[in-house]
Design a protein around this motif. Structure first.
Motif, mmCIF file in Angstrom:
data_model
loop_
_atom_site.group_PDB
_atom_site.id
_atom_site.type_symbol
_atom_site.label_atom_id
_atom_site.label_comp_id
_atom_site.label_asym_id
_atom_site.label_seq_id
_atom_site.Cartn_x
_atom_site.Cartn_y
_atom_site.Cartn_z
ATOM 1 N N ILE A 88 -42.375 -46.055 -0.597
ATOM 2 C CA ILE A 88 -43.212 -46.949 -0.078
ATOM 3 C C ILE A 88 -44.318 -46.249 0.624
ATOM 4 C CG2 ILE A 88 -43.427 -48.732 1.455
ATOM 5 C CD1 ILE A 88 -40.636 -49.893 0.804
ATOM 6 N N LEU A 89 -43.904 -45.395 1.305
ATOM 7 C CA LEU A 89 -44.888 -44.535 2.175
ATOM 8 C C LEU A 89 -45.867 -44.091 1.544
ATOM 9 C CD1 LEU A 89 -42.902 -43.351 5.220
ATOM 10 C CD2 LEU A 89 -44.826 -44.842 5.490
ATOM 11 N N ALA A 90 -45.250 -42.941 0.406
ATOM 12 C CA ALA A 90 -46.113 -41.896 0.009
ATOM 13 C C ALA A 90 -47.090 -42.566 -1.064
ATOM 14 C CB ALA A 90 -45.456 -41.191 -0.884
ATOM 15 N N THR A 91 -46.658 -44.021 -1.498
ATOM 16 C CA THR A 91 -47.658 -44.568 -2.419
ATOM 17 C C THR A 91 -48.939 -45.607 -1.541
ATOM 18 O OG1 THR A 91 -46.140 -46.347 -2.899
ATOM 19 C CG2 THR A 91 -46.201 -44.749 -4.445
ATOM 20 N N GLY A 92 -48.200 -45.737 -0.641
ATOM 21 C CA GLY A 92 -49.044 -46.819 0.364
ATOM 22 C C GLY A 92 -50.104 -46.057 1.121
ATOM 23 N N LEU A 93 -49.912 -44.936 1.640
ATOM 24 C CA LEU A 93 -50.644 -44.080 2.594
ATOM 25 C C LEU A 93 -52.138 -43.665 1.831
ATOM 26 C CD1 LEU A 93 -48.314 -41.859 4.770
ATOM 27 C CD2 LEU A 93 -49.662 -44.072 5.382
ATOM 28 N N LEU A 94 -51.888 -43.586 0.525
ATOM 29 C CA LEU A 94 -53.373 -43.187 0.034
ATOM 30 C C LEU A 94 -53.858 -44.314 -1.058
ATOM 31 C CD1 LEU A 94 -52.966 -39.477 -1.377
ATOM 32 C CD2 LEU A 94 -54.505 -40.415 0.292
ATOM 33 N N ALA A 95 -53.017 -44.760 -2.091
ATOM 34 C CA ALA A 95 -53.415 -45.627 -2.809
ATOM 35 C C ALA A 95 -53.379 -47.107 -2.459
ATOM 36 C CB ALA A 95 -52.363 -45.766 -4.295
ATOM 37 N N GLY A 96 -52.298 -47.428 -1.475
ATOM 38 C CA GLY A 96 -52.525 -48.588 -0.653
ATOM 39 C C GLY A 96 -53.676 -48.763 0.061
ATOM 40 N N ASP A 97 -53.788 -47.593 0.829
ATOM 41 C CA ASP A 97 -55.109 -47.634 1.658
ATOM 42 C C ASP A 97 -56.441 -47.702 0.682
ATOM 43 O OD1 ASP A 97 -53.684 -47.463 3.690
ATOM 44 O OD2 ASP A 97 -54.380 -45.601 4.676
ATOM 45 N N GLU A 98 -56.552 -47.345 -0.430
ATOM 46 C CA GLU A 98 -57.424 -46.966 -1.461
ATOM 47 C C GLU A 98 -57.772 -48.469 -1.937
ATOM 48 O OE1 GLU A 98 -57.286 -44.111 -4.322
ATOM 49 O OE2 GLU A 98 -59.056 -45.341 -5.500
ATOM 50 N N ASN A 99 -56.667 -49.351 -2.268
ATOM 51 C CA ASN A 99 -56.809 -50.760 -2.518
ATOM 52 C C ASN A 99 -57.401 -51.794 -1.283
ATOM 53 O OD1 ASN A 99 -55.830 -49.876 -4.866
ATOM 54 N ND2 ASN A 99 -53.620 -50.598 -4.394
ATOM 55 N N MET A 167 -38.279 -36.405 -0.433
ATOM 56 C CA MET A 167 -39.547 -35.784 -0.496
ATOM 57 C C MET A 167 -39.830 -35.511 -2.002
ATOM 58 S SD MET A 167 -40.928 -36.675 2.220
ATOM 59 C CE MET A 167 -42.488 -36.047 1.741
ATOM 60 N N ALA A 168 -38.803 -34.720 -2.494
ATOM 61 C CA ALA A 168 -39.118 -34.508 -4.154
ATOM 62 C C ALA A 168 -39.764 -35.541 -5.055
ATOM 63 C CB ALA A 168 -37.998 -33.606 -4.580
ATOM 64 N N ILE A 169 -39.007 -36.558 -4.680
ATOM 65 C CA ILE A 169 -39.290 -38.256 -5.170
ATOM 66 C C ILE A 169 -40.606 -38.638 -4.631
ATOM 67 C CG2 ILE A 169 -38.506 -40.223 -5.897
ATOM 68 C CD1 ILE A 169 -35.530 -38.854 -6.005
ATOM 69 N N SER A 170 -40.511 -38.652 -3.544
ATOM 70 C CA SER A 170 -41.668 -39.468 -2.870
ATOM 71 C C SER A 170 -43.043 -38.637 -3.331
ATOM 72 C CB SER A 170 -41.708 -39.255 -0.991
ATOM 73 O OG SER A 170 -40.302 -39.891 -0.943
ATOM 74 N N VAL A 171 -42.933 -37.183 -3.047
ATOM 75 C CA VAL A 171 -44.312 -36.535 -3.596
ATOM 76 C C VAL A 171 -44.711 -36.834 -4.779
ATOM 77 C CG1 VAL A 171 -44.184 -34.811 -1.601
ATOM 78 C CG2 VAL A 171 -43.092 -34.231 -4.022
ATOM 79 N N LEU A 172 -43.748 -37.350 -5.834
ATOM 80 C CA LEU A 172 -44.210 -37.291 -7.011
ATOM 81 C C LEU A 172 -44.926 -38.661 -6.889
ATOM 82 C CD1 LEU A 172 -44.057 -37.501 -10.393
ATOM 83 C CD2 LEU A 172 -41.797 -38.740 -10.043
ATOM 84 N N GLY A 173 -44.565 -39.794 -6.245
ATOM 85 C CA GLY A 173 -45.279 -40.917 -6.192
ATOM 86 C C GLY A 173 -46.456 -40.937 -5.365
ATOM 87 N N SER A 188 -43.833 -47.485 -9.302
ATOM 88 C CA SER A 188 -43.131 -47.482 -10.700
ATOM 89 C C SER A 188 -42.834 -46.309 -11.155
ATOM 90 C CB SER A 188 -43.918 -48.313 -11.805
ATOM 91 O OG SER A 188 -44.220 -49.603 -11.083
ATOM 92 N N VAL A 189 -43.525 -45.373 -11.352
ATOM 93 C CA VAL A 189 -43.295 -43.835 -11.610
ATOM 94 C C VAL A 189 -42.093 -43.060 -10.930
ATOM 95 C CG1 VAL A 189 -44.061 -41.690 -12.337
ATOM 96 C CG2 VAL A 189 -45.365 -43.408 -13.043
ATOM 97 N N ALA A 190 -42.514 -43.187 -9.628
ATOM 98 C CA ALA A 190 -41.336 -42.531 -8.784
ATOM 99 C C ALA A 190 -40.170 -43.242 -8.695
ATOM 100 C CB ALA A 190 -42.220 -42.589 -7.284
ATOM 101 N N GLY A 191 -40.189 -44.624 -8.697
ATOM 102 C CA GLY A 191 -38.943 -45.498 -8.707
ATOM 103 C C GLY A 191 -38.102 -45.385 -9.867
#
Lengths: 263, 305
Positions: A88-99, A167-173, A188-191
């Motif tokens: 949630i964090l890893a995808t939100g902090l960049l892509a979420g903020d970009e959206n 973190m290994a999974i989060s950084v993929l996201g 979706s990819v990371a999950g």
């Protein structure tokens, strides 16, 4: 609190961090409190379960020691707590903020994309670390309440590995989010990767054909063997750190170069 | 004041991935220090594309950008320290208050002047204590405007800056922009509304379908625009005697004793011809500013003025 992107991100996520960490501690304590009751009865019940299922819920021996019990009930099954938060964090902090357009606003300030990328990554690693630390604190507190001895060094190692796996999974996201700017896709990819690899690692003992795939699973390097049951395997940790580093570098290379469009 | 242009675009082209047409095609223009430069065009003309390139959010497909005489790709970070930027609907961190947001940006810039922020907030009547998510669009825009101005940038880049602002605040914004101009600072503002730039801008570029169709001062654009000439005549008036050998007449219409036409040529030659005609009355009107810009928006030819 607003001196850096890292600190500002922690400030912004403070309530989320608090609730997830408290939940992590509370759930862990709750699970540990059941250990005395389940120690014998559940161990006996597990003996009736087919061998193929025991990798999921553990063996009878696991339930005789608090270390084995924690491995199965906390570090193996509750690991999804920091993983979900991490994604949630890893995808939100960049892509979420970009959206939302706030990433664009930030990037028009005199800050480099490298700084934005690394500070946001560090913030997500810190928050996931705190939530994962809840396993350690909750286990220690629970053990204290029920009066069971626990090896804190081993518990610390298991907690560290839980953080590394998360973190290994989060950084993929994080990397997919940085590359594409699409939060849903990154999540979706990371999950999907986390779920698929969890299933693979859970079934690999009974389905030998899954063994090659298991080497791609972060859970293979976490539970193989668990730090709470055997000596800590630094090689396993290095594999996960290397995989994470590859995702981080790939994401970074593209993020600092790609176009980021205004909303 | 430096004579070097603050903004220099040369052959700037941007094509988005998957598109078969350029969003921006071969755009070249310069903005000098101390100018308030209006970048006008209808929605989708390429204004935001140009501004995204200026602030390094995107990279050009071809051509180059120089800011303060330096390449904008190589010196992007340094340039952004000297730039203030405001988007049309500035996205701010919803969970922060206005003052927290400004403190954050100020910390990132390393020169947070609280007293100047308070002064700007007073001038723009901005409430800095409310959370961004509780603010209306206009009030968010005020916070964005303070963020763009609080470090006294040499170059202010504004994308549709006054959208959502009430007229009083728009007027205060105009004063701020003019104060900056007196200090020799440059403002580059895009808009699709002529009135927004009419009061402020000394230089204009009009962009349509990704191409700059004119780039000149507002006065030159108006001067070069066709004048509408209306004549009251008698029966002996010969239109051919007026038009023969005189360039710049178009849309000539005759109704009984009145003649009207558009004129873009030399006004002295026209007056000399008219003096030889049997006229009862003459009116020469400048074209309405809105009409001039509508003609550019709707497909007017590129103009060298």
């Amino acid at each position: 609190m607003f001196k850096t992107i890292f600190l500002k991100t922690l400030f912004e996520k403070r309530w989320m961090t608090l609730w997830w960490t408290l939940s992590s501690v509370a759930l862990t304590v709750f699970i540990v409190l059941f250990f005395p009751a389940l120690k014998d009865s559940f161990g006996e019940a597990v003996k009736q379960i087919p061998e193929s299922m025991r990798s999921l819920i553990g063996s009878a021996e696991d339930y005789q020691q608090l270390g084995g019990y924690l491995t199965i009930q906390v570090f193996q099954q509750m690991i999804f707590l920091p993983i979900i938060l991490g994604v949630i964090l890893a995808t939100g902090l960049l892509a979420g903020d970009e959206n939302e357009g706030t990433l664009q606003t930030l990037l028009t300030q005199p800050v480099s994309r490298s700084r934005v990328y690394l500070h946001k990554l560090a913030a997500s690693a810190t928050i996931v670390g705190l939530v994962t630390f809840g396993f350690f604190f909750g286990s220690w507190l629970g053990a204290l309440i029920i009066g069971e001895p626990i090896n804190l060094w081993r518990l610390g190692q298991a907690t560290l590995m839980a953080w590394v796996v998360s973190m290994a999974i989060s950084v993929l996201g994080f990397a997919v989010a940085a590359i594409t700017g699409r939060r849903a896709l990154a999540g979706s990819v990371a999950g999907a990767y986390a779920f698929a690899m969890y299933v693979v690692s859970s079934l690999v003992e009974s389905v030998k054909a899954l063994r090659p795939l298991d080497y791609l699973s972060p859970f293979h390097y976490f539970n193989h063997p668990s730090p709470l049951k055997a000596a800590f395997d630094y090689g396993d940790m290095l594999v996960l750190l290397a995989a994470g580093a590859i995702f981080i570098i790939l994401g970074y290379i593209i993020f600092i170069r790609r176009d980021i469009y205004q909303r | 004041m430096s004579k070097q242009p603050v903004i220099e675009l040369a052959g700037l082209t941007k094509r988005y991935p998957g598109s078969s047409v350029d969003a921006l095609h071969d755009v070249s223009l310069t903005v000098d220090a101390g100018q308030i430069f209006g970048f006008l065009g209808p929605n989708g003309a390429g204004k935001t594309t140009t501004i995204s390139l200026l602030v390094n959010l995107t990279r050009p497909t071809a051509g180059h950008i120089k800011l303060f005489g330096q390449d904008n790709q190589a010196f992007g970070l340094e340039h952004r320290a000297r730039i203030g930027f405001l988007a049309g609907d500035m996205a701010l961190d919803k969970g922060l208050t206005g003052s927290q947001q400004l403190e954050y940006f100020g910390s990132l810039r390393g020169n947070f002047d609280k007293s100047y922020v308070r002064e700007l907030a007073k001038r723009l009547d901005a409430n800095l204590n409310k959370r961004i998510k509780t603010l209306s669009r206009g009030n968010r825009q005020k916070i964005g405007l303070i963020a763009a101005l609080m470090h006294r940038p040499e170059l202010l880049i504004l994308d549709e800056p006054t959208s959502g602002l009430d007229p009083l605040i728009q007027a205060e914004f105009n004063k701020l922009a003019l104060d900056r101009q007196k200090e020799g600072k440059t403002t580059f503002m895009s808009s699709h509304v002529l009135s927004e730039v009419q009061e402020l801008c000394d230089q204009l570029a009009i962009i349509r379908a990704g191409e700059v169709v004119t780039h000149a001062s507002l006065r030159d654009i108006v001067t070069a625009a066709p004048r509408v000439v209306r004549l009251a005549t008698d029966k002996s008036f010969r239109a051919s005697e007026l038009t023969k050998g005189l360039d710049g007449i178009s849309n000539l219409v005759r109704h009984d004793h009145t003649v009207s036409f558009n004129f873009t040529g030399d006004i002295n030659q026209l007056l000399a011809r008219l003096s030889r005609q049997p006229l009862k009355n003459v009116t020469i009107q400048n074209a309405e500013l809105e009409d001039i810009f509508m003609s550019f928006y709707q497909g007017g030819k590129a103009t060298d003025v």
